[in-house]
Design an enzyme around this catalytic site. Structure first.
Site, PDB file in Angstrom:
ATOM      1  N   LYS A  32       0.835  -1.193   0.000  1.00  0.00           N
ATOM      2  CA  LYS A  32       0.000   0.000   0.000  1.00  0.00           C
ATOM      3  C   LYS A  32       0.880   1.258   0.000  1.00  0.00           C
ATOM      4  CE  LYS A  32      -3.472   2.304   2.808  1.00  0.00           C
ATOM      5  NZ  LYS A  32      -4.278   2.235   4.012  1.00  0.00           N
TER       6      LYS A  32
ATOM      7  N   GLU B 238      10.925  -4.698   3.651  1.00  0.00           N
ATOM      8  CA  GLU B 238      10.988  -6.100   3.243  1.00  0.00           C
ATOM      9  C   GLU B 238      10.564  -6.263   1.777  1.00  0.00           C
ATOM     10  OE1 GLU B 238       9.511  -4.851   5.928  1.00  0.00           O
ATOM     11  OE2 GLU B 238       9.509  -6.249   7.612  1.00  0.00           O
TER      12      GLU B 238
ATOM     13  N   GLY C 247      -4.410  -2.071   5.321  1.00  0.00           N
ATOM     14  CA  GLY C 247      -3.707  -3.251   4.819  1.00  0.00           C
ATOM     15  C   GLY C 247      -4.363  -4.550   5.251  1.00  0.00           C
ATOM     16  N   ARG C 248      -4.710  -4.660   6.527  1.00  0.00           N
ATOM     17  CA  ARG C 248      -5.253  -5.931   7.040  1.00  0.00           C
ATOM     18  C   ARG C 248      -6.707  -6.164   6.638  1.00  0.00           C
ATOM     19  NH1 ARG C 248      -3.841  -2.248  10.727  1.00  0.00           N
ATOM     20  NH2 ARG C 248      -5.407  -1.381  12.133  1.00  0.00           N
TER      21      ARG C 248
ATOM     22  N   GLU D 147      -3.296  -6.125  15.457  1.00  0.00           N
ATOM     23  CA  GLU D 147      -2.881  -4.816  14.929  1.00  0.00           C
ATOM     24  C   GLU D 147      -4.033  -3.815  15.044  1.00  0.00           C
ATOM     25  OE1 GLU D 147       0.301  -4.408  11.740  1.00  0.00           O
ATOM     26  OE2 GLU D 147      -1.438  -3.800  10.599  1.00  0.00           O
TER      27      GLU D 147
ATOM     28  N   HIS E 130      -2.039 -32.695  19.982  1.00  0.00           N
ATOM     29  CA  HIS E 130      -0.857 -33.444  20.415  1.00  0.00           C
ATOM     30  C   HIS E 130       0.276 -32.508  20.787  1.00  0.00           C
ATOM     31  CE1 HIS E 130      -2.841 -37.128  19.085  1.00  0.00           C
ATOM     32  NE2 HIS E 130      -3.313 -36.370  18.112  1.00  0.00           N
TER      33      HIS E 130
ATOM     34  N   LYS F 187      10.457   0.039  13.164  1.00  0.00           N
ATOM     35  CA  LYS F 187      10.889   0.255  11.774  1.00  0.00           C
ATOM     36  C   LYS F 187      11.961   1.341  11.729  1.00  0.00           C
ATOM     37  CE  LYS F 187       6.439  -0.696   9.506  1.00  0.00           C
ATOM     38  NZ  LYS F 187       5.347  -0.135   8.718  1.00  0.00           N
TER      39      LYS F 187
HETATM   40  O1  F6P Z   1       3.986  -2.898   9.619  1.00  0.00           O
HETATM   41  C1  F6P Z   1       2.617  -2.968   9.587  1.00  0.00           C
HETATM   42  C2  F6P Z   1       2.056  -2.648   8.243  1.00  0.00           C
HETATM   43  O2  F6P Z   1       1.998  -1.290   8.056  1.00  0.00           O
HETATM   44  C3  F6P Z   1       0.691  -3.303   8.097  1.00  0.00           C
HETATM   45  O3  F6P Z   1      -0.309  -2.557   8.632  1.00  0.00           O
HETATM   46  C4  F6P Z   1       0.618  -3.521   6.626  1.00  0.00           C
HETATM   47  O4  F6P Z   1      -0.353  -4.471   6.313  1.00  0.00           O
HETATM   48  C5  F6P Z   1       2.017  -3.978   6.327  1.00  0.00           C
HETATM   49  O5  F6P Z   1       2.825  -3.202   7.182  1.00  0.00           O
HETATM   50  C6  F6P Z   1       2.464  -3.813   4.904  1.00  0.00           C
HETATM   51  O6  F6P Z   1       2.374  -2.483   4.501  1.00  0.00           O
HETATM   52  P1  F6P Z   1       2.431  -2.083   2.978  1.00  0.00           P
HETATM   53  O7  F6P Z   1       1.275  -2.717   2.294  1.00  0.00           O
HETATM   54  O8  F6P Z   1       2.360  -0.591   2.959  1.00  0.00           O
HETATM   55  O9  F6P Z   1       3.728  -2.595   2.413  1.00  0.00           O
END
Ligand code: F6P
Length: 538
Positions: free
Chosen positions: A201, A207, A263-264, A349, A380, A501
């Site tokens: 987003k 990452e 995002g979620r 979150e 188990h 971060k």
């Molecule tokens: O670190 C949390 C977050 O901001 C989430 O809320 C989000 O889903 C995820 O990182 C990924 O963010 P983006 O879609 O901006 O890469």
């Protein structure tokens, strides 16, 4: 003491002496706690509630103006106040709703246009005409590069809906910056036949960008360093088109995200592109429709018959009144193995907050720790503690009636185990029963006694289909929304992820710094950096 404990504690005290064994036999109560919504049965009859307690919870939600809050969300009011944003993930699936649309028309128009673009892409991949739209001529594998909400929703759905895969492409997910995963994929896939979906987003997530660069270098290498050829292998999904273009993806290959979708909550948007490519557009639309039917239910049923409301009230009861600090999610279904991780982000979150939108401390505990894994494996591993440990952990069991395979004996065994665990947690085994089976040995009997009276919920889907999965996720989303409302928090921001971060950004260059230049870091961090440096060349 939490304010909900204060107002509802008398009910909990009254119920202390009533074992679930007794409560379960009350058929009026069962009628109030078991509800069907389309393909989904919600069974709350093993929650430690009687009709009086349930009515008290009902009065609480009724006096909270929940319908007004709900309508404000569906109508696009800026309820995410810290970011001054609307919260309109429900508009993404409104095409499947039977009620009249309430989201702003410009938003609906953009959503429809984006759905068309998704459909266009899916069609090109299915018909093998990708070259005509500027993508590689053959696509056998897609890699969804994204993390958090840009990974968990599509990954859950792609894996859960295995039996709906068209087989046209294989879908892979690359969330973590851990190079092991990227390395493995690059060993296994053919770069010339791989399409990378860069899903972010913000388009600023470390990452995702790092993995994007790694995959681009790998693809470029396959074309002898030809940047333009490599660029054809990328499609982005982002609210930050400019940054995606800067990365080298032409605007025509960037599908939009919007600031009104968190995002979620984004699997319904173009973030679900990997899902649409894997299961086909009709199934993707069915997934949206399943969620829309749950939205309609949420918008129209009174609290007494409203599944998200009942689920939220149960959670509030367990968290704030009975004081349980975690909840185990146990899907009895291997394809749903990712459900606990998905719900972890959705709930923790969204609801892991300690102040109100006005910055005031909350007067109730908020989100419990959400964890879990698939049954029967879980039985188990940690079920011993769930049955006989000192802490009570409510369990959410998820099962399906009709599996996607012909192995009836396996499935019956799976279902029997699910039902048995829920029954055992609730009923337990009395000391008398334990004594009898221990030939009167009191010491052994004490160890074989199960207290029971432990709460659980069963959610049973008729089958795992795009519709039922959509409904299940929407049910959980609305539960989260209601808990945010009842706890007085903003469930749609996530400031708590920022600090780490920022620190990681500072640490990254320091991993190669000389010791004397590490002065700015705290002593613990500094010592660990030094320890890593000392062993790096091993
Ligand atoms: O670190 C949390 C977050 O901001 C989430 O809320 C989000 O889903 C995820 O990182 C990924 O963010 P983006 O879609 O901006 O890469």
């Amino acid at each position: 003491m939490s304010s909900y404990r204060q107002s509802l504690g008398a009910h909990a005290e009254r119920l202390e002496s009533t074992h679930l064994r007794q409560l379960i036999g009350d058929s009026d109560r069962a009628g109030r706690l078991r509800h069907r919504v389309g393909p989904l049965l919600l069974d709350l009859t093993r929650q430690k509630l009687d009709v009086q307690a349930l009515d008290a919870l009902g009065s609480l939600i009724e006096s909270s103006d929940w319908q007004k809050a709900r309508d404000a969300m569906f109508g696009g009011e800026p309820i995410n106040t810290s970011e001054d944003r609307a919260v309109l993930h429900t508009a993404l699936r409104a095409s499947g709703s039977r009620l009249s649309p309430v989201a702003p028309s410009d938003v609906r128009k953009e959503i429809d246009q984006t759905l068309e673009r998704i459909a266009h892409l899916v069609e090109a991949v299915e018909k093998g005409t990708t070259e005509d739209i500027g993508l590689p001529s053959t696509v056998t594998d897609i890699v969804n590069v994204g993390i958090g909400g840009s990974d968990l929703g599509p990954r859950l759905a792609v894996e859960a809906l295995d039996q709906f895969h068209t087989g046209r492409v294989r879908c892979h997910f690359l969330p973590n910056v851990d190079g092991h995963a990227a390395n493995k994929l690059m060993r296994e896939l053919d770069p010339r036949r791989t399409l990378v979906l860069l899903v972010s987003k913000s388009f600023s997530t470390q990452e995702t960008l790092l993995n994007g660069h790694v995959l681009r270098d790998w693809i470029r290498h396959a074309y002898d360093g030809d940047d333009r050829a490599a660029a054809r292998h990328f499609v982005a999904v982002s609210a930050n088109v400019e940054a995606a273009e800067k990365f080298g993806i032409p605007a025509a290959h960037v599908l939009p995200m919007w600031d009104f979708v968190g995002g979620r909550y984004s699997v319904w948007s173009a973030v679900g592109l990997s899902l649409a490519l894997t299961i086909g557009m009709d199934n993707f639309r069915a997934f949206l429709a399943g969620a829309a039917h749950m939205d309609d239910h949420f918008r129209s049923e009174p609290w007494q018959a409203n599944a998200p409301v009942l689920l939220a009230l149960t959670e509030l009861w367990n968290r704030n009144v009975l004081g349980y600090s975690s909840r185990a999610v146990v899907p009895y279904l291997d394809p749903m193995a990712n459900l606990p991780s998905y719900l972890q982000q959705l709930e923790m979150e969204s609801l892991g907050k300690r102040v109100t939108p006005d910055g005031k401390p909350l007067d109730n505990e908020t989100v419990p720790v959400v964890w879990g894994s698939v049954g029967t494996n879980a039985q188990h591993a940690y079920f011993q503690a769930l049955h006989q440990g000192t802490s009570v952990v409510p369990v959410e069991f998820i099962g399906v009636v009709r599996p996607a395979h012909p192995l009836r004996a396996n499935h019956d065994a799976l279902l029997a185990n699910l039902l048995a665990q829920a029954a055992a947690l609730a009923l337990g085994k009395t000391t008398e029963e334990a004594l009898e089976e221990s030939d009167g040995d009191a010491v052994l009997a004490a160890q074989r006694t199960f207290p029971g009276d432990r709460s659980s919920t069963v959610i049973m889907l008729d089958a795992l289909t795009p519709e039922s999965l959509g409904a299940l996720i929407a049910l959980q989303e609305h539960k989260v929304f209601l808990l945010g409302h009842l706890w007085g928090i903003n469930a749609f921001d996530q400031w708590g992820v920022e600090l780490g971060k920022v620190i990681a950004k500072r640490i990254l260059p320091a991993l190669d710094e000389e010791s004397e230049k590490l002065g700015d870091f705290d002593d613990s961090t500094k010592a660990l950096i030094e320890a890593i440096q000392a062993r790096r060349e091993g």
